[in-house]
Design an enzyme around this catalytic site. Structure first.
Site, PDB file in Angstrom:
ATOM      1  N   GLY A 102      82.648 -19.363  91.740  1.00 57.85           N
ATOM      2  CA  GLY A 102      83.074 -18.079  91.845  1.00 57.85           C
ATOM      3  C   GLY A 102      84.497 -18.106  92.128  1.00 57.85           C
ATOM      4  N   ARG A 105      90.383 -18.840  94.235  1.00 56.13           N
ATOM      5  CA  ARG A 105      91.491 -18.588  94.452  1.00 56.13           C
ATOM      6  C   ARG A 105      92.213 -17.662  93.677  1.00 56.13           C
ATOM      7  NH1 ARG A 105      94.713 -23.384  91.361  1.00 56.13           N
ATOM      8  NH2 ARG A 105      93.325 -23.790  89.515  1.00 56.13           N
ATOM      9  N   GLY A 138      93.309 -22.096  98.075  1.00 57.05           N
ATOM     10  CA  GLY A 138      93.250 -20.638  97.472  1.00 57.05           C
ATOM     11  C   GLY A 138      94.375 -20.534  96.752  1.00 57.05           C
ATOM     12  N   ASP A 267      82.064 -22.092  83.066  1.00 53.57           N
ATOM     13  CA  ASP A 267      82.727 -20.896  84.023  1.00 53.57           C
ATOM     14  C   ASP A 267      84.235 -20.803  83.419  1.00 53.57           C
ATOM     15  OD1 ASP A 267      82.859 -23.643  84.977  1.00 53.57           O
ATOM     16  OD2 ASP A 267      84.378 -22.793  86.193  1.00 53.57           O
ATOM     17  N   ASP A 277      92.184 -19.413  81.064  1.00 54.98           N
ATOM     18  CA  ASP A 277      92.051 -20.676  82.096  1.00 54.98           C
ATOM     19  C   ASP A 277      92.744 -21.890  81.729  1.00 54.98           C
ATOM     20  OD1 ASP A 277      91.937 -21.422  84.378  1.00 54.98           O
ATOM     21  OD2 ASP A 277      89.688 -20.918  84.749  1.00 54.98           O
TER      22      ASP A 277
HETATM   23  P1  AMP Z   1      89.378 -23.978  87.570  1.00 55.87           P
HETATM   24  O1  AMP Z   1      89.391 -25.589  87.627  1.00 55.87           O
HETATM   25  O2  AMP Z   1      90.571 -23.525  87.890  1.00 55.87           O
HETATM   26  O3  AMP Z   1      88.496 -23.508  86.357  1.00 55.87           O
HETATM   27  O4  AMP Z   1      88.679 -23.664  89.183  1.00 55.87           O
HETATM   28  C1  AMP Z   1      87.051 -24.139  89.256  1.00 55.87           C
HETATM   29  C2  AMP Z   1      86.717 -23.779  90.447  1.00 55.87           C
HETATM   30  O5  AMP Z   1      87.453 -24.300  91.658  1.00 55.87           O
HETATM   31  C3  AMP Z   1      86.675 -22.246  90.574  1.00 55.87           C
HETATM   32  O6  AMP Z   1      85.652 -21.768  91.337  1.00 55.87           O
HETATM   33  C4  AMP Z   1      87.914 -21.928  91.227  1.00 55.87           C
HETATM   34  O7  AMP Z   1      88.243 -20.831  91.934  1.00 55.87           O
HETATM   35  C5  AMP Z   1      88.056 -23.215  92.235  1.00 55.87           C
HETATM   36  N1  AMP Z   1      89.254 -23.691  92.584  1.00 55.87           N
HETATM   37  C6  AMP Z   1      90.157 -24.276  91.833  1.00 55.87           C
HETATM   38  N2  AMP Z   1      91.191 -24.451  92.587  1.00 55.87           N
HETATM   39  C7  AMP Z   1      91.221 -23.942  93.707  1.00 55.87           C
HETATM   40  C8  AMP Z   1      91.865 -23.770  94.949  1.00 55.87           C
HETATM   41  N3  AMP Z   1      93.161 -24.447  95.142  1.00 55.87           N
HETATM   42  N4  AMP Z   1      91.548 -23.393  96.151  1.00 55.87           N
HETATM   43  C9  AMP Z   1      90.215 -22.852  96.022  1.00 55.87           C
HETATM   44  N5  AMP Z   1      89.288 -22.823  95.004  1.00 55.87           N
HETATM   45  C10 AMP Z   1      89.849 -23.394  93.823  1.00 55.87           C
HETATM   46 MG    MG Z   2      88.380 -21.795  85.894  1.00 60.88          MG
END
Ligand code: AMP
Ligand code: MG
Length: 487
Positions: A102, A105, A138, A267, A277
């Site tokens: 979900g 951040r 976040g 995702d 992304d």
């Molecule tokens: P991503 O690697 O950016 O595609 O993120 C994968 C998952 O990890 C998603 O659910 C993001 O919202 C969560 N996520 C990544 N970095 C953070 C962070 N610093 N704080 C909170 N959630 C994160």
């Molecule tokens: Mg992502």
């Protein structure tokens, strides 16, 4: 570009053009099964580091009437707008189903229709904790924001169907990350994309066995992103088939431009077939099929050459999520569409990178095969090979095979090798059949298809070093300008 010089800092909030855009509560109106309402983080500082003026006309705005302060109020302080929606989704990450995802951040700031009649999301990255943050803070590192801006602008210039960044506001926090020297600086970024509905959004609905919600979301997706299918009797089947086609095209674009996304979890795959992304991505330095961008991808699952197979696999996985609404057997043609579209588009784009729009099939295959054999065998920069082809192309090449790439370092150092000799022989053979007008067209296609500026890792690192060492943003702005104006 000097942000402060160009734009006045009028502090009149009520006239903020971003707040008077015609936002449509599209996802919001689907009901709260799909999201959680969240609040934005409050930051110690708000320094506008990047505003993408190239996007403003799409929103019907003129750069000269949008001040830096307008950006900061809307996309740094998050004033006078709500609700902000943290979208719910799951996903397969490195092959494992993860029901703990979900927007952790980010959130959906708003949705608007552009003057191009397309529907756009403003999504945040680095806007604070949400119910999906798990152990995370976040936040987004400033380097993460800078890297995503560069990836999106570069891909856009290269003709890839991609999201772009509207703004980056530095937020004055110190973040700790295992993959960056820490403490490191923070920012909040706004991404403008077609949609933030992911494959994983549907996977979540299937996980909770809610075909009613799946169908409602499918109707929404078709209405907004596949409107020509509305009213068709078998619109769901046609939608899946077109999605496969769009994803086939997208991955062909990545492969041709030498882009390795890095984290092709479900995702990170958009239901519109758009690329988005950009975390640990990289443009391949040389034609190494097994080049892997993410340091945590230990087994090279998402390496450069696996991307088409992985996207195909993700589309197959998605069938499971649709199965209660779309008969499984009806989705088979979709996968065939993917294979067909990928192969066709990859071949078309690669031949364009070599300067040709139309070649006889056999000739095209032979040229492509020998090009890739050459690039694979020698430590030649993938991008510089094509950039040099465009930069040094001359109609004289038609009369003298020995002059092909002679003015480039690549030709000078590898001109005597067997693979180069083979390749230039085939290239020359094709040129001998062309008229002067056709040769001129080759030159034009070569420059269009092969930008001189490519953001290989050292280029990004160098722009970033100026920011870290001297807080000098000029190299970053210059780089973007170069990318945006490179024809
Ligand atoms: P991503 O690697 O950016 O595609 O993120 C994968 C998952 O990890 C998603 O659910 C993001 O919202 C969560 N996520 C990544 N970095 C953070 C962070 N610093 N704080 C909170 N959630 C994160
Ligand atoms: Mg992502």
């Amino acid at each position: 570009m000097n942000l402060a010089d160009i734009h006045n800092t009028n502090n009149n909030n009520s006239s903020n053009p971003f707040l008077s855009l015609n936002y449509e509560p599209a996802i919001e109106s689907l009901g709260d099964d799909y999201y959680d309402e969240v609040a934005a983080a409050e930051y110690p500082q708000h320094i506008l580091r990047w505003r993408n003026d190239a996007l403003l006309p799409i929103l019907g705005l003129t750069p000269s009437t949008v001040t830096d302060e307008h950006f900061i109020q809307a996309f740094g302080k998050f004033q006078e707008r709500k609700p902000f929606l943290a979208l719910r989704y799951h996903g397969y990450q490195f092959g494992e189903y993860n029901p703990m995802l979900g927007d952790g951040r980010g959130f959906l700031y708003g949705q608007v229709r552009g003057v191009d009649n397309r529907f756009y999301d403003f999504g945040t990255k680095g806007s604070g904790r949400t119910p999906y943050s798990r152990g995370g803070d976040g936040m987004l590192t400033l380097k993460g924001g800078v890297r995503e801006v560069l990836a999106a602008e570069m891909l856009h210039r290269m003709g890839v169907n991609t999201s772009r960044c509207l703004s980056v506001v530095e937020t004055g926090m110190s973040l700790w990350r295992g993959d960056e020297p820490s403490p490191t600086r923070s920012c909040v970024m706004i991404r403008m994309s077609q949609s933030h509905i992911r494959f994983g959004t549907f996977e979540r609905l299937n996980y909770f066995q809610r075909p009613d919600l799946t169908q409602r979301l499918l109707d929404h997706v078709i209405e907004h992103y596949y409107p020509h299918l509305q009213g068709e009797e078998d619109k769901y089947v046609l939608f899946y088939a077109e999605l496969c086609q769009r994803v086939g095209k997208l991955v062909a674009q990545w492969m041709a431009v030498g882009f390795c996304h890095g984290v092709l979890n479900t995702d990170n795959m958009s239901i519109t077939g758009e690329s988005f992304d950009y975390g640990p991505y990289a443009f391949i330095p040389n034609y190494d099929p097994y080049f892997t961008a993410a340091y945590f991808d230990y087994y090279g699952r998402y390496c450069y050459t696996h991307q088409p197979g992985i996207c195909r696999f993700n589309l197959e996985l998605l069938q499971k999520a649709f199965k209660d609404v779309i008969p499984l057997e009806d989705m088979e043609t979709g996968i065939k569409n993917f294979d067909y579209e990928y192969r066709k588009e990859y071949r078309r784009l690669m031949l364009r990178k070599l300067g040709f729009e139309q070649l006889e099939v056999f000739q095209g295959e032979e040229l492509l095969k020998s090009t890739l054999a050459f690039l694979k065998h020698y430590p030649v920069s993938y991008h510089h090979f094509f950039a040099d082809l465009g930069r040094t192309f001359s109609s004289k090449w038609r009369d003298d095979a020995g002059s092909i790439l002679h003015e480039s370092e690549i030709g000078q150092s590898l001109g005597n090798t067997e693979l180069f000799f083979n390749w230039s022989g085939i290239y020359h053979q094709i040129l001998t059949n062309l008229s002067p007008d056709e040769l001129e067209n080759v030159a034009k296609i070569l420059t269009q298809s092969n930008p001189q500026t490519v953001i290989l890792k050292p280029v990004i690192e160098s722009a970033w070093e100026s920011i870290v060492q001297e807080d000098n943003w000029q190299p970053f702005y210059d780089l973007i300008k170069e990318i945006q104006s490179d024809k």
